[in-house]
Design an enzyme around this catalytic site. Structure first.
Site, PDB file in Angstrom:
ATOM      1  N   CYS A   1       0.871  -1.186  -0.012  1.00 44.88           N
ATOM      2  CA  CYS A   1       0.161   0.090   0.060  1.00 44.88           C
ATOM      3  C   CYS A   1       0.724   1.205  -0.195  1.00 44.88           C
ATOM      4  O   CYS A   1       1.547   1.386  -1.125  1.00 44.88           O
ATOM      5  CB  CYS A   1      -1.092  -0.086   1.263  1.00 44.88           C
ATOM      6  SG  CYS A   1      -2.292   1.074   0.845  1.00 44.88           S
TER       7      CYS A   1
ATOM      8  N   GLU B   1      -1.032  -8.383   5.599  1.00 38.61           N
ATOM      9  CA  GLU B   1      -0.745  -8.682   6.861  1.00 38.61           C
ATOM     10  C   GLU B   1      -1.920  -8.637   7.877  1.00 38.61           C
ATOM     11  O   GLU B   1      -1.878  -8.891   9.130  1.00 38.61           O
ATOM     12  CB  GLU B   1       0.525  -7.635   7.259  1.00 38.61           C
ATOM     13  CG  GLU B   1      -0.229  -6.210   7.582  1.00 38.61           C
ATOM     14  CD  GLU B   1      -0.452  -5.463   6.197  1.00 38.61           C
ATOM     15  OE1 GLU B   1      -0.425  -6.023   5.219  1.00 38.61           O
ATOM     16  OE2 GLU B   1      -0.749  -4.211   6.370  1.00 38.61           O
TER      17      GLU B   1
ATOM     18  N   HIS C   1      -3.346  -5.171   1.593  1.00 40.69           N
ATOM     19  CA  HIS C   1      -2.709  -5.573   3.172  1.00 40.69           C
ATOM     20  C   HIS C   1      -2.621  -6.783   3.533  1.00 40.69           C
ATOM     21  O   HIS C   1      -3.510  -7.329   4.362  1.00 40.69           O
ATOM     22  CB  HIS C   1      -3.280  -4.830   4.075  1.00 40.69           C
ATOM     23  CG  HIS C   1      -3.162  -3.213   4.284  1.00 40.69           C
ATOM     24  ND1 HIS C   1      -2.315  -2.549   4.897  1.00 40.69           N
ATOM     25  CD2 HIS C   1      -3.834  -2.225   3.462  1.00 40.69           C
ATOM     26  CE1 HIS C   1      -2.317  -1.356   4.720  1.00 40.69           C
ATOM     27  NE2 HIS C   1      -3.216  -1.022   3.793  1.00 40.69           N
TER      28      HIS C   1
HETATM   29  N1  GLN Z   1      -3.515   6.466   0.939  1.00 40.09           N
HETATM   30  C1  GLN Z   1      -2.348   6.123   1.636  1.00 40.09           C
HETATM   31  C2  GLN Z   1      -1.267   6.675   0.982  1.00 40.09           C
HETATM   32  O1  GLN Z   1      -1.471   7.554  -0.004  1.00 40.09           O
HETATM   33  C3  GLN Z   1      -2.106   4.544   1.634  1.00 40.09           C
HETATM   34  C4  GLN Z   1      -3.066   3.889   2.320  1.00 40.09           C
HETATM   35  C5  GLN Z   1      -2.509   2.598   2.949  1.00 40.09           C
HETATM   36  O2  GLN Z   1      -1.369   2.486   3.132  1.00 40.09           O
HETATM   37  N2  GLN Z   1      -3.201   1.797   3.578  1.00 40.09           N
HETATM   38  O3  GLN Z   1       0.016   6.840   1.301  1.00 40.09           O
END
Ligand code: GLN
Length: 191
Positions: A78, A175, A173
């Site tokens: 992410c 995890e 994610h």
């Molecule tokens: N929206 C977040 C970002 O731009 C990422 C979200 C996440 O890691 N769950 O950094």
């Protein structure tokens, strides 16, 4: 095996818990010297702008790039995926990134309202059953260079997991779901 988890901000403890479950002692990385002797590194989800600024503040950006250049694997989930990308669309101007993977990612690609969802993904590299994936204000991968392998896509074809050599990136994610197959996959890259 020694696997680091970048522990500046975000969901690092969850990754550490999965590693511990797999019998790997996680190492929290907050300073460049913490990278010494590691066989791989996970960059967790969180807030990519904050994480990038903290990495810059603690002098981690160049050591992290050198870590990748040394051939050791890095997996970004992410926000971690955003940090790994060469190009970020809808980022904050000047947000520090590592620029290691030849991909373009779009931040917060699913918008603000419907910003989180879960879905099952077919991931041939992991086999059956499908992988239950949790997306939290997730980015997507809009461009992959030749040599970057797409490991998983949404039904509309949007890429959400990619690999370039020993660099791995997932928009979701792994995890958070109790399914350890992605972590095992990463440990094989590291081992
Ligand atoms: N929206 C977040 C970002 O731009 C990422 C979200 C996440 O890691 N769950 O950094």
């Amino acid at each position: 095996m020694r696997i680091g988890v970048l522990a500046l901000q975000g969901a690092f403890i969850e990754h550490e818990n999965v590693l511990a479950r797999l019998g790997v002692q996680p190492v929290e990385v907050r300073l460049p010297e913490h990278l010494e002797g590691l066989d791989g590194l996970i960059i967790p989800g969180g807030e990519s702008t904050t994480m990038g600024l903290l990495a810059q503040k603690w002098g981690l950006l160049e050591p992290l790039r050198a870590f990748a250049r040394s051939g050791r694997p890095i997996w970004g989930t992410c926000a971690g995926m955003i940090l790994l990308a060469k190009e970020v669309v809808d980022g904050v101007p000047g947000q520090p990134i590592l620029g290691l993977m030849d991909i373009t990612v779009r931040r917060n690609a699913f918008g603000r309202q419907v910003d989180s969802f879960e879905t099952d993904l077919e991931i041939p590299a992991l086999g059956d059953p499908p992988f239950h994936a949790v997306f939290i204000r997730a980015p997507v991968i809009e461009r992959v260079a030749p040599g970057v392998e797409v490991l998983a896509s949404l039904e509309d074809g949007t890429a959400v997991a990619v690999q370039q050599g020993r660099l791995l990136a997932t928009a979701f994610h792994p995890e958070l779901t109790g399914d350890v197959r992605f972590h095992r996959y990463f440990l094989r890259l590291a081992g």
